[in-house]
Design an enzyme around this catalytic site. Structure first.
Site, PDB file in Angstrom:
ATOM      1  N   LYS A  77       0.942  -1.208  -0.111  1.00  0.00           N
ATOM      2  CA  LYS A  77      -0.103  -0.039  -0.009  1.00  0.00           C
ATOM      3  C   LYS A  77       0.876   1.135  -0.009  1.00  0.00           C
ATOM      4  O   LYS A  77       1.398   1.553   0.943  1.00  0.00           O
ATOM      5  CB  LYS A  77      -0.881  -0.078   1.080  1.00  0.00           C
ATOM      6  CG  LYS A  77      -1.925   1.123   0.906  1.00  0.00           C
ATOM      7  CD  LYS A  77      -2.574   1.719   2.101  1.00  0.00           C
ATOM      8  CE  LYS A  77      -1.534   3.002   2.499  1.00  0.00           C
ATOM      9  NZ  LYS A  77      -1.595   4.160   2.131  1.00  0.00           N
TER      10      LYS A  77
ATOM     11  N   GLU B  23      10.559   1.277  10.302  1.00  0.00           N
ATOM     12  CA  GLU B  23      11.525   2.308  10.023  1.00  0.00           C
ATOM     13  C   GLU B  23      10.738   3.614  10.146  1.00  0.00           C
ATOM     14  O   GLU B  23       9.902   3.904   9.486  1.00  0.00           O
ATOM     15  CB  GLU B  23      11.883   2.054   8.588  1.00  0.00           C
ATOM     16  CG  GLU B  23      12.869   0.729   8.381  1.00  0.00           C
ATOM     17  CD  GLU B  23      13.936   0.451   9.275  1.00  0.00           C
ATOM     18  OE1 GLU B  23      14.229   1.648   9.917  1.00  0.00           O
ATOM     19  OE2 GLU B  23      14.541  -0.516   9.067  1.00  0.00           O
TER      20      GLU B  23
ATOM     21  N   CYS C  23      14.817  10.855   6.485  1.00  0.00           N
ATOM     22  CA  CYS C  23      14.521  10.266   7.694  1.00  0.00           C
ATOM     23  C   CYS C  23      15.900  10.399   8.473  1.00  0.00           C
ATOM     24  O   CYS C  23      15.790  10.552   9.653  1.00  0.00           O
ATOM     25  CB  CYS C  23      13.937   8.893   7.808  1.00  0.00           C
ATOM     26  SG  CYS C  23      15.099   7.753   6.733  1.00  0.00           S
TER      27      CYS C  23
ATOM     28  N   GLU D  57      10.613  16.097  14.747  1.00  0.00           N
ATOM     29  CA  GLU D  57      11.114  15.874  13.438  1.00  0.00           C
ATOM     30  C   GLU D  57      10.449  17.050  12.543  1.00  0.00           C
ATOM     31  O   GLU D  57       9.391  17.084  12.620  1.00  0.00           O
ATOM     32  CB  GLU D  57      10.486  14.509  13.165  1.00  0.00           C
ATOM     33  CG  GLU D  57      11.332  13.883  11.525  1.00  0.00           C
ATOM     34  CD  GLU D  57      10.799  12.767  11.349  1.00  0.00           C
ATOM     35  OE1 GLU D  57       9.602  12.257  11.430  1.00  0.00           O
ATOM     36  OE2 GLU D  57      11.577  11.853  10.664  1.00  0.00           O
TER      37      GLU D  57
HETATM   38  P1  NAD Z   1       2.955   8.407   7.450  1.00  0.00           P
HETATM   39  O1  NAD Z   1       3.293   7.659   8.843  1.00  0.00           O
HETATM   40  O2  NAD Z   1       1.964   9.592   7.745  1.00  0.00           O
HETATM   41  O3  NAD Z   1       2.466   7.432   6.609  1.00  0.00           O
HETATM   42  C1  NAD Z   1       3.257   6.497   5.827  1.00  0.00           C
HETATM   43  C2  NAD Z   1       2.248   5.327   5.375  1.00  0.00           C
HETATM   44  O4  NAD Z   1       1.299   4.801   6.489  1.00  0.00           O
HETATM   45  C3  NAD Z   1       1.223   6.015   4.396  1.00  0.00           C
HETATM   46  O5  NAD Z   1       1.016   4.738   3.333  1.00  0.00           O
HETATM   47  C4  NAD Z   1      -0.207   6.169   5.041  1.00  0.00           C
HETATM   48  O6  NAD Z   1      -1.294   5.708   4.263  1.00  0.00           O
HETATM   49  C5  NAD Z   1      -0.208   4.906   6.150  1.00  0.00           C
HETATM   50  N1  NAD Z   1      -1.082   5.183   7.050  1.00  0.00           N
HETATM   51  C6  NAD Z   1      -1.179   6.260   7.827  1.00  0.00           C
HETATM   52  N2  NAD Z   1      -2.122   6.024   9.076  1.00  0.00           N
HETATM   53  C7  NAD Z   1      -2.127   4.608   9.137  1.00  0.00           C
HETATM   54  C8  NAD Z   1      -2.751   3.724   9.918  1.00  0.00           C
HETATM   55  N3  NAD Z   1      -3.254   4.156  11.089  1.00  0.00           N
HETATM   56  N4  NAD Z   1      -2.447   2.430   9.807  1.00  0.00           N
HETATM   57  C9  NAD Z   1      -1.674   1.879   8.678  1.00  0.00           C
HETATM   58  N5  NAD Z   1      -1.050   2.701   7.648  1.00  0.00           N
HETATM   59  C10 NAD Z   1      -1.263   3.963   7.948  1.00  0.00           C
HETATM   60  O7  NAD Z   1       4.628   8.872   7.278  1.00  0.00           O
HETATM   61  P2  NAD Z   1       4.677   9.830   5.920  1.00  0.00           P
HETATM   62  O8  NAD Z   1       4.133  11.199   6.160  1.00  0.00           O
HETATM   63  O9  NAD Z   1       4.201   9.167   4.612  1.00  0.00           O
HETATM   64  O10 NAD Z   1       6.560   9.492   5.987  1.00  0.00           O
HETATM   65  C11 NAD Z   1       7.275  10.486   6.764  1.00  0.00           C
HETATM   66  C12 NAD Z   1       7.729   9.988   7.991  1.00  0.00           C
HETATM   67  O11 NAD Z   1       8.308   8.777   7.634  1.00  0.00           O
HETATM   68  C13 NAD Z   1       8.709  10.589   8.796  1.00  0.00           C
HETATM   69  O12 NAD Z   1       8.460  10.206  10.179  1.00  0.00           O
HETATM   70  C14 NAD Z   1      10.046  10.038   8.402  1.00  0.00           C
HETATM   71  O13 NAD Z   1      10.872  10.039   9.445  1.00  0.00           O
HETATM   72  C15 NAD Z   1       9.448   8.436   8.170  1.00  0.00           C
HETATM   73  N6  NAD Z   1      10.583   7.669   7.410  1.00  0.00           N
HETATM   74  C16 NAD Z   1      11.437   6.968   7.916  1.00  0.00           C
HETATM   75  C17 NAD Z   1      12.219   6.280   7.264  1.00  0.00           C
HETATM   76  C18 NAD Z   1      13.187   5.233   8.035  1.00  0.00           C
HETATM   77  O14 NAD Z   1      13.758   4.479   7.208  1.00  0.00           O
HETATM   78  N7  NAD Z   1      13.513   5.199   9.223  1.00  0.00           N
HETATM   79  C19 NAD Z   1      12.432   6.562   5.932  1.00  0.00           C
HETATM   80  C20 NAD Z   1      11.770   7.445   5.365  1.00  0.00           C
HETATM   81  C21 NAD Z   1      10.608   8.005   6.238  1.00  0.00           C
END
Ligand code: NAD
Length: 505
Positions: A201, A276, A310, A407
């Protein structure tokens, strides 16, 4: 890299604006139930704020159908294929990605706003590298044989004890928007190498690369159901995947709050998890550091992806004897970054992903200003027609600010002085965060470098380097930055289960 040709841009626009479907069981299919035009998700080009495409939003019934297809393929086909067959698909995929690198780079750039100078060069290269690395993995999967016979058998028979490493089953992958193609490959390649099947997804803000990569995997010869891509929002489709009783593992990249929700949702079926999550990385510069190369890394890791990375080195701790010099050089380097449309190959920094994300960054920087931070550079939005924010350098004598804890996910760095004679104080500042993804120390003093390496609470630590990623090296965070590791031997292991076999004869 060379500029992307107008023909490639046109081809990407045509793909993006065409009607999209889910990829399930080797077929392109509409949602199970027609929920009308309101059930479409719009993906914008952040460089222009114009619509790039619309994808269908899945309901729980669509997730059920995709999981059923993945289960069928797992049981009947993919998990039974030998190592060579699994490897061949991944190698073919690497070849297909290489053959379409301009298209893929352009698509990723138009969907997320990362400059094509990055997506077209190192980003697509890293996808190929990961595919090739995991193509070698199926042949390396092995268990162990225990040397001595079982001690507790009272019949005097011979015995052997050994372990099998078996694929976990059906995997749900939930992707973020900041590097959707990379996270797609990083999750799919080890899952397939292990013999698992997968339902993906993508994020609602940037779903198109995942849809296109599914096409390529189809062409690479994957059997129906091995990969399924279902677009949709987090609250419905993401949660349905996390809660699904027939999904054995979730691999998730995204925010810590959502990671926590996924853990709760997956607890019912005790799903395996690789998470992650967010980061708030420390970048520690000692007095003898090569300031120019530290500045170069700060700009590369903190600004080129507009800070939407990230491992962004958002907290820069600098020894008090060199902080003025570093701030001056850093402000000059950040100030001369070429900002513009992500498709222009001269552009070094593109926009933020959405208007909302930019407003969030504005709010955090304004808050820091109110709390007493000195703005050495930037601190404002840019009027470009897209969602650009000026590279911003803040200074504050300590880490009391909200921006030192939260962040930001924007091109904003905070510089804070310390005294390297007092390593405890910089250690404390570096670790005083709920996150623990990346950290780095900049020095040529071996003792200082290795002392800090041991003290950092982080999963990825650099000496004169920051945010290193390589498919051979385990990647992941400690504390609230995540659970488990992607990449490397551990990354493959996380898609395998151990079965212990005792044989008496
Ligand atoms: P997000 O957590 O808002 O969304 C990520 C995904 O989760 C999306 O596909 C979203 O639709 C889905 N999602 C949202 N709510 C959900 C739920 N309740 N249950 C299941 N899925 C759900 O993150 P984002 O805004 O897309 O990405 C940014 C974040 O990702 C930042 O915090 C960044 O640090 C982190 N990130 C971490 C890494 C790593 O490797 N540690 C790498 C890249 C980004």
């Amino acid at each position: 890299m060379n500029a992307i040709s107008p023909a490639t841009v046109e081809a990407v626009e045509a793909f993006a604006s065409a009607p999209h479907q889910f990829f399930v069981d080797g077929q392109w299919v509409d949602p199970v139930q027609d929920r009308g035009p309101d059930a479409l998700i719009e993906s914008l080009n952040p460089s222009t704020a114009q619509r790039l495409g619309m994808v269908p939003a899945a309901g729980t019934d669509d997730i059920d159908r995709a999981v059923a297809a993945a289960r069928r393929c797992f049981e009947e086909d993919w998990s039974r294929r030998d190592a060579r067959a699994r490897s061949a698909v991944l190698l073919k995929m690497a070849e297909l990605v290489d053959g379409q690198r301009d298209f893929l780079a352009c698509l990723e750039t138009m969907d997320i706003g990362t400059p094509v100078s990055l997506t077209g060069g190192q980003m697509v290269d890293s996808w190929i590298d990961a595919l090739e690395y995991f193509a070698g993995a199926p042949r390396r999967i092995s268990g162990e044989t225990l040397a001595s016979p079982a001690s507790w058998d009272f019949t005097g028979r011979e015995s052997s004890i050994y372990t099998l490493r078996e694929p976990l089953g059906v995997v749900g992958a939930i992707l973020p928007w900041n590097a959707p193609g990379s996270f797609f490959i990083n999750k799919v390649a080890p899952a397939l190498a292990a013999g698992c099947t997968i339902v993906i997804k993508p994020a609602e803000q940037a779903p198109l690369t995942a849809v296109y990569l599914a096409r390529l995997f189809e062409e690479a010869g994957l059997p129906p159901g091995a990969i399924n891509v279902v677009t949709g929002d987090g609250a419905t489709a993401g949660r349905a995947l996390a809660q699904h009783p027939d999904v054995d593992k979730i691999t998730f990249t995204g925010s810590t709050a959502v990671g926590q929700s996924i853990m709760r949702d997956g607890a019912g079926s005790l799903k395996r998890m690789t998470l992650e999550l967010g980061g708030k990385s420390a970048f520690v510069v000692m007095s003898d550091a090569d300031i120019d190369s530290a500045v170069q890394f700060l700009v590369m890791m903190g600004v080129f992806s507009a800070g939407q990375f990230c491992m962004c080195p958002s907290r820069v701790f600098v020894d008090k004897t060199v902080i003025d010099k570093l701030n001056e050089k850093l402000a000059a380097a950040m100030g001369s970054v070429t900002i513009g449309s992500a498709l222009d190959h001269q552009t070094q920094m593109g926009p933020l992903i959405t208007r909302e994300q930019r407003s969030r960054v504005t709010g955090l920087v304004d808050g820091a200003r109110r709390e007493g931070a000195e703005v050495l550079l930037g601190g404002h939005e840019l009027d470009t027609g897209g969602f650009h924010y000026h590279p911003t350098l803040l200074f504050h004598p300590d880490t009391r600010l909200e921006i030192a804890r939260e962040e930001v996910f924007g091109p904003v760095l905070l510089s804070v002085p310390f005294d390297e004679k007092d390593l405890d104080s910089v250690t404390q500042m570096a670790n005083e965060t709920r996150y623990g993804l990346a950290a780095s120390v900049w020095t040529n003093n071996l003792k200082l470098a290795h002392t800090m390496v041991r003290r950092f609470q982080a999963g990825i630590v650099g000496i004169n380097s920051h945010g290193f990623v390589d498919p051979r090296a385990p990647f992941g965070g400690v504390k609230q930055s995540g659970l488990g590791r992607e990449f490397g031997v551990e990354g493959l292991d996380s898609f395998l289960e151990t079965k212990t076999v005792t044989a008496f004869y």
